[in-house]
Design a protein around this motif. Structure first.
Motif, PDB file in Angstrom:
ATOM      1  N   PHE A  11      18.965  30.136 -37.890  1.00 57.50           N
ATOM      2  CA  PHE A  11      18.417  31.474 -38.159  1.00 57.50           C
ATOM      3  C   PHE A  11      19.239  32.497 -37.402  1.00 57.50           C
ATOM      4  CE2 PHE A  11      14.761  28.603 -38.282  1.00 57.50           C
ATOM      5  CZ  PHE A  11      14.328  28.846 -39.566  1.00 57.50           C
ATOM      6  N   THR A  51      19.027  35.796 -35.561  1.00 58.81           N
ATOM      7  CA  THR A  51      18.046  36.712 -34.993  1.00 58.81           C
ATOM      8  C   THR A  51      18.749  37.660 -34.034  1.00 58.81           C
ATOM      9  OG1 THR A  51      17.550  35.366 -33.060  1.00 58.81           O
ATOM     10  CG2 THR A  51      16.304  34.878 -35.054  1.00 58.81           C
ATOM     11  N   ALA A 109      17.866  25.534 -35.398  1.00 59.50           N
ATOM     12  CA  ALA A 109      16.648  24.730 -35.546  1.00 59.50           C
ATOM     13  C   ALA A 109      16.941  23.333 -36.074  1.00 59.50           C
ATOM     14  CB  ALA A 109      15.663  25.450 -36.460  1.00 59.50           C
ATOM     15  N   THR A 120       6.342  20.086 -30.779  1.00 55.71           N
ATOM     16  CA  THR A 120       6.224  21.369 -31.469  1.00 55.71           C
ATOM     17  C   THR A 120       7.473  22.211 -31.202  1.00 55.71           C
ATOM     18  OG1 THR A 120       3.852  21.275 -31.212  1.00 55.71           O
ATOM     19  CG2 THR A 120       4.786  23.430 -31.674  1.00 55.71           C
ATOM     20  N   GLY A 121       8.012  22.802 -32.251  1.00 50.58           N
ATOM     21  CA  GLY A 121       9.168  23.686 -32.089  1.00 50.58           C
ATOM     22  C   GLY A 121      10.507  22.990 -32.184  1.00 50.58           C
ATOM     23  N   CYS A 122      10.527  21.688 -32.526  1.00 54.91           N
ATOM     24  CA  CYS A 122      11.819  20.995 -32.558  1.00 54.91           C
ATOM     25  C   CYS A 122      12.488  21.091 -33.926  1.00 54.91           C
ATOM     26  CB  CYS A 122      11.666  19.546 -32.115  1.00 54.91           C
ATOM     27  SG  CYS A 122      10.904  18.487 -33.340  1.00 54.91           S
ATOM     28  N   GLY A 123      11.883  21.782 -34.881  1.00 56.11           N
ATOM     29  CA  GLY A 123      12.550  22.013 -36.160  1.00 56.11           C
ATOM     30  C   GLY A 123      12.035  21.176 -37.316  1.00 56.11           C
ATOM     31  N   LYS A 124      10.884  20.553 -37.164  1.00 60.54           N
ATOM     32  CA  LYS A 124      10.354  19.681 -38.227  1.00 60.54           C
ATOM     33  C   LYS A 124       9.988  20.482 -39.475  1.00 60.54           C
ATOM     34  CE  LYS A 124       6.854  18.242 -35.714  1.00 60.54           C
ATOM     35  NZ  LYS A 124       6.998  19.044 -34.483  1.00 60.54           N
ATOM     36  N   THR A 125       9.225  21.562 -39.276  1.00 59.20           N
ATOM     37  CA  THR A 125       8.818  22.377 -40.417  1.00 59.20           C
ATOM     38  C   THR A 125      10.033  22.987 -41.103  1.00 59.20           C
ATOM     39  OG1 THR A 125       6.690  22.859 -39.414  1.00 59.20           O
ATOM     40  CG2 THR A 125       7.435  24.370 -41.114  1.00 59.20           C
ATOM     41  N   VAL A 126      10.989  23.447 -40.291  1.00 60.95           N
ATOM     42  CA  VAL A 126      12.198  24.049 -40.856  1.00 60.95           C
ATOM     43  C   VAL A 126      12.918  23.034 -41.743  1.00 60.95           C
ATOM     44  CG1 VAL A 126      14.452  25.019 -40.303  1.00 60.95           C
ATOM     45  CG2 VAL A 126      12.457  25.692 -38.971  1.00 60.95           C
ATOM     46  N   SER A 142      13.614  31.593 -45.092  1.00 56.58           N
ATOM     47  CA  SER A 142      13.812  33.025 -45.322  1.00 56.58           C
ATOM     48  C   SER A 142      15.296  33.354 -45.474  1.00 56.58           C
ATOM     49  CB  SER A 142      13.186  33.820 -44.182  1.00 56.58           C
ATOM     50  OG  SER A 142      13.691  33.340 -42.958  1.00 56.58           O
ATOM     51  N   LEU A 152      16.418  26.615 -28.446  1.00 55.37           N
ATOM     52  CA  LEU A 152      17.250  26.414 -29.642  1.00 55.37           C
ATOM     53  C   LEU A 152      18.385  27.432 -29.714  1.00 55.37           C
ATOM     54  CD1 LEU A 152      14.466  25.704 -32.282  1.00 55.37           C
ATOM     55  CD2 LEU A 152      15.965  24.062 -31.177  1.00 55.37           C
TER      56      LEU A 152
END
Ligand SMILES: Nc1ncnc2c1ncn2[C@@H]1O[C@H](COP(=O)(O)OP(=O)(O)O)[C@@H](O)[C@H]1O
Ligand SMILES: [Mg+2]
Lengths: 313, 315
Positions: free
Chosen positions: A13, A15, A22, A42-48, A58, A271
Motif C-alpha cells: 500500500f 501511504t 502487507a 492480527t495485522g500480518c496481512g492475511k485479509t490483504v 483499494s 510493515l
C-alpha cells in the motif's frame, strides 16, 4: 489438481508514511477440495492476501506476482473476466457480517444477488433459492427472514446468512475471513459445526483465514502460517501440531491456552519498516548472523511440510 | 409511528408558541412606534399626537405587555392571526395571497439545487481528485462563501443590465423566475453538493461495498443499488433542514428581485412595524419548519430501515 496457485505474490500500500508491505512474496497452492487454513497474528496481512485473490484491494495498492486460478492469471484478467469469477467461482465470506452487509437492503435481496447475476435467475426463483439456502444454514423461518434487514438478525444469524451468500452459487473456492471472530463461544462452535457440515459434501475448496489455530485445526486439512507478509511454514494440521519446525510456529503453539499460554517475546515488526533477512530474527533466540542478512527460502522438510528457516538448510 | 407523530406535533405546537412569543417580545422591545411608522406612510406626513393616540387605542397597543401577550395567545388559539395594520386585511389572507409566489421560487430553487448538487456531487466522488472534482469543489466553495444578495446583484448586473437576457425584477413569466431561482438555488446547491460528495466517498469506503463487489456486481450496480441510497440519507436530512433556510433566503432574494412573495411582504412589514403581520408570518414559517422536519423524519424510515419510531427506545 491445483485449483489456485499463488506465486511470489506481493501487495504493497502506498501511504503518506511510506509503503506498507502487507504481502511480501507469498507462494501457496490450494488443491481441489482442499481446506487450507491461513493463520497468523492480527495485522500480518492475511485479509490483504484474501482480498488480493479477488482483486478487491483499494486503488492505492501495487499487487505483483501471479495468482493462477485453473491456470488463468487473475491479476491480468480484464475487469469483465474477474467479475465472472467473483461470487461464481470464488466467493468470500467477510469478517464482521454487520458492517459487511448493506444496512438498507433486505437480507434476501443481498443473498439473492449472486444467483440473479451469475445464474440469471428471475427474482422469484432466486428468492426460492435463497430460502432453500437459508434453510441449509439452519436459519429458522427463512420465508419470513428474507424480508428482514441485517440489523434485525442476531450476530450468529448474520454470519449464517453471510455463509449462505457465499455458497449460493456453489463456488469452487470459498475464502472465509475470520468467520467466527467476534461471536460468542457457543455461537462460534455452532458456526464451526455448520461450516464443517456444508463443506463436507460439497467439493468446495476453502481458504480459511483466522488468527485462531484451534478453529483452523477443526476445519482444515493443511495450515499455512503467516508472519508479516510471508508464509513461514506449511504443513498438514497433524504435522503442525506434532512437529512444528519454525521457531515462530513453536512459539505460536506454546502461546495457546492448553499449552501453557507462554507468549512469544517481542512484538511483530512494522510493515513499513521490515527487518532485513529473516523477518523473525529480532525475536528469535536461535538467530545467527546469516538470519540477519539473508532471507531464507521455503525448505521442504517432509511430505507436504515446508519451512522458511535456516535451521533446516 | 402514530404515537411518534402525535408527540412530534405536540412539540410543534410548543415550538410555534415559543417562536411567536419571542418575536412578540422582540417587537415590543424594539425601538420605533408602529402608530407613527404606519400613519406616516398612510398620510404622507408626520401624524399628529391625536392621530397616534387614536391608532394606539384602536389596536390595543396601550395595554400592558402581559395583557397584549394574552390577547395574542387568545387570538391564535382561535385560528385568527389578526389584521394587518397597513392593509386592514386579515394576516392569513395576506399570507395565502403571497404564498404561491414564494412556493414557486422555493421549489424552482430546490429543483435547481438538487439537479446540480446530486449528480455533480456523485461524479465528484467517483472521480475523486480529477479535474472535474477540483473544479466542482472550487465552485462550491465559492458558492458557500458568497452571500446570496451579492450573487443576486452580480446576476442582475450581468444577465439583465448588460446582456438584457432576463428582466431584473418582477413576477409573472418564466423568465422572471430565472435569476431569483438561480440566486437562491446555487446558494442551496453548494453545501448540498459538498455533502453529497463527502457522503458518497464515505459510503464507498464501507465494507458492504466491498461485499457487493465480491459478488461480481458491476460498478454501476455497486454504485446505484448499494451506494446511492445509503449516501442519500444524510443529504435528505440536510435538505429537510434547508427548507427553513430556504424561507430565510427567500426573504433576501425576494427583496432584491422585488418578488411579490411572503419574504418581501415580511420585510416590508418589519419596516412598517406591522406587528400582526410579523407575528403571524413568523408563526406560519415556524409551522413550516416544524412540519418539514417531521416529514423528513418520516421519510427517513423509508430510506433507512434501521430507524423505527414505534419501538420502545428504538431510535
Ligand atoms: N488500504 C490499506 N492501506 C494501507 N494499509 C492497509 C490497507 N489495508 C490494510 N492495510 C494494512 O495492512 C496490514 C495487514 O492487514 P490485514 O491483512 O487486514 O491483517 P490481518 O492479518 O489481521 O487480516 C495492516 O497493518 C493494515 O494496517
Ligand atoms: Mg483480517
Amino acid at each position: 489438481m491445483t485449483l489456485l496457485s499463488i506465486q511470489n505474490l506481493k501487495a504493497h500500500f502506498h501511504t503518506e508514511d511510506g509503503a506498507v508491505r502487507a504481502v511480501n512474496g507469498v507462494d501457496m497452492d490450494i488443491e481441489e477440495g482442499e481446506k487450507l487454513g491461513l493463520i497468523g497474528e492480527t495485522g500480518c496481512g492475511k485479509t490483504v492476501l484474501g482480498l488480493a485473490i479477488l482483486r478487491l484491494l483499494s486503488e492505492n495498492t501495487t499487487v505483483e506476482g501471479r495468482i493462477l486460478y485453473k491456470g488463468q492469471d487473475i491479476l491480468t484478467m480484464s475487469d469483465h473476466e474477474i467479475r465472472k469469477i467473483r461470487g461464481k467461482e470464488i466467493a468470500m465470506i467477510f469478517q464482521n457480517p454487520l458492517s459487511s452487509m448493506n444496512p438498507v437492503l433486505t437480507v434476501g435481496t443481498q443473498v439473492a444477488e449472486p444467483v440473479e447475476l451469475h445464474q440469471h435467475l428471475k427474482k422469484k426463483d432466486a428468492m426460492q433459492r435463497v430460502i432453500e439456502m437459508l434453510k441449509s444454514v439452519k436459519i429458522p423461518l427463512p420465508q419470513e427472514r428474507v424480508k428482514e434487514y441485517p440489523h434485525e438478525f442476531s450476530g450468529g444469524m448474520r454470519q449464517r446468512a453471510m455463509i449462505a451468500m457465499g455458497l449460493i452459487c456453489m463456488p469452487s473456492l470459498i475464502i472465509a475471513d475470520e468467520p467466527t471472530t467476534g461471536l460468542d463461544v457457543t455461537i462460534q462452535a455452532q458456526i464451526i459445526e455448520l461450516m464443517k457440515e456444508v463443506l463436507r459434501d460439497s467439493g468446495t475448496s476453502m481458504l480459511l483465514i483466522t488468527h485462531d489455530l484451534t478453529v483452523a485445526a477443526e476445519l482444515c486439512d493443511h495450515i499455512a502460517v503467516m508472519y508479516p507478509g510471508e508464509i513461514i511454514e506449511y504443513a498438514s494440521v497433524r504435522d503442525l501440531f506434532k512437529d512444528p519446525k519454525h521457531p515462530y510456529t513453536r512459539g505460536f503453539l506454546d502461546s495457546l491456552p492448553d499449552r501453557g499460554l507462554k507468549p512469544i517475546a517481542g512484538i511483530s515488526p512494522s510493515l513499513i519498516d521490515l527487518p532485513a533477512g529473516c523477518k523473525f530474527h529480532p525475536r528469535c533466540s536461535l538467530a545467527t548472523e546469516r538470519c540477519r542478512k539473508e532471507r531464507p527460502e521455503l525448505i521442504k522438510v517432509g511430505i507436504k511440510h515446508y519451512v522458511r528457516c535456516f535451521l533446516y538448510d | 409511528m402514530k404515537k411518534f407523530i402525535a408527540r412530534r406535533l405536540a412539540i410543534a405546537v410548543i415550538v410555534m408558541l415559543g417562536a411567536s412569543l419571542l418575536s412578540f417580545l422582540l417587537l415590543y422591545l424594539a425601538p420605533g412606534n408602529p402608530a407613527h411608522a404606519i400613519l406616516t406612510a398612510q398620510l404622507g406626513h408626520d401624524p399628529s399626537l391625536e392621530e397616534v393616540a387614536f391608532f394606539m387605542a384602536k389596536h390595543d397597543l396601550n395595554n400592558p405587555f402581559l395583557v397584549q401577550c394574552s390577547q395574542w395567545l387568545y387570538m391564535i388559539t382561535h385560528v385568527n392571526l389578526g389584521m394587518s395594520f397597513r392593509t386592514g386585511e386579515p394576516v392569513l389572507v395576506e399570507f395565502i395571497d403571497r404564498f404561491p409566489a414564494t412556493f414557486e421560487l422555493a421549489s424552482a430553487s430546490m429543483l435547481i439545487a438538487v439537479l446540480i448538487a446530486i449528480p455533480v456531487g456523485i461524479l465528484s466522488a467517483l472521480k475523486q481528485n480529477s479535474m472535474l472534482d477540483h473544479i466542482s469543489r472550487l465552485v462550491s466553495l465559492l458558492g458557500v462563501s458568497m452571500p446570496n444578495f451579492w450573487l443576486g446583484l452580480l446576476l442582475i448586473l450581468f444577465f439583465s443590465l448588460k446582456l438584457g437576457w432576463f428582466p431584473c425584477f418582477g413576477y409573472g413569466t418564466l423568465s422572471h423566475l430565472v435569476l431569483p431561482a438561480i440566486t437562491l438555488g446555487t446558494g442551496l446547491a453548494a453545501p448540498l453538493m459538498r455533502l453529497m460528495r463527502a457522503s458518497m466517498l464515505e459510503v464507498l469506503r464501507q465494507d458492504y461495498i466491498r461485499t457487493a463487489r465480491s459478488k461480481g456486481l458491476s460498478e454501476q450496480v455497486v454504485m446505484w443499488k448499494h451506494g446511492f441510497k445509503n449516501a442519500l440519507i444524510p443529504v435528505i436530512t440536510h435538505m429537510g433542514m434547508q427548507i427553513g433556510h430556504l424561507l430565510a433566503g427567500a426573504v433576501i432574494v425576494e427583496t432584491i428581485f422585488a418578488w411579490p412573495g411572503v419574504g418581501k411582504f415580511l420585510v416590508d412589514a418589519i419596516y412598517a412595524r406591522d406587528y400582526p403581520v410579523i407575528q403571524g408570518f413568523v408563526l406560519i414559517i415556524a409551522l413550516f419548519f416544524v412540519l418539514s422536519n417531521l416529514a423528513v423524519d418520516i421519510l427517513y424510515t423509508y430510506l433507512d430501515p434501521r430507524i423505527r419510531y414505534d419501538v420502545e427506545n428504538g431510535k
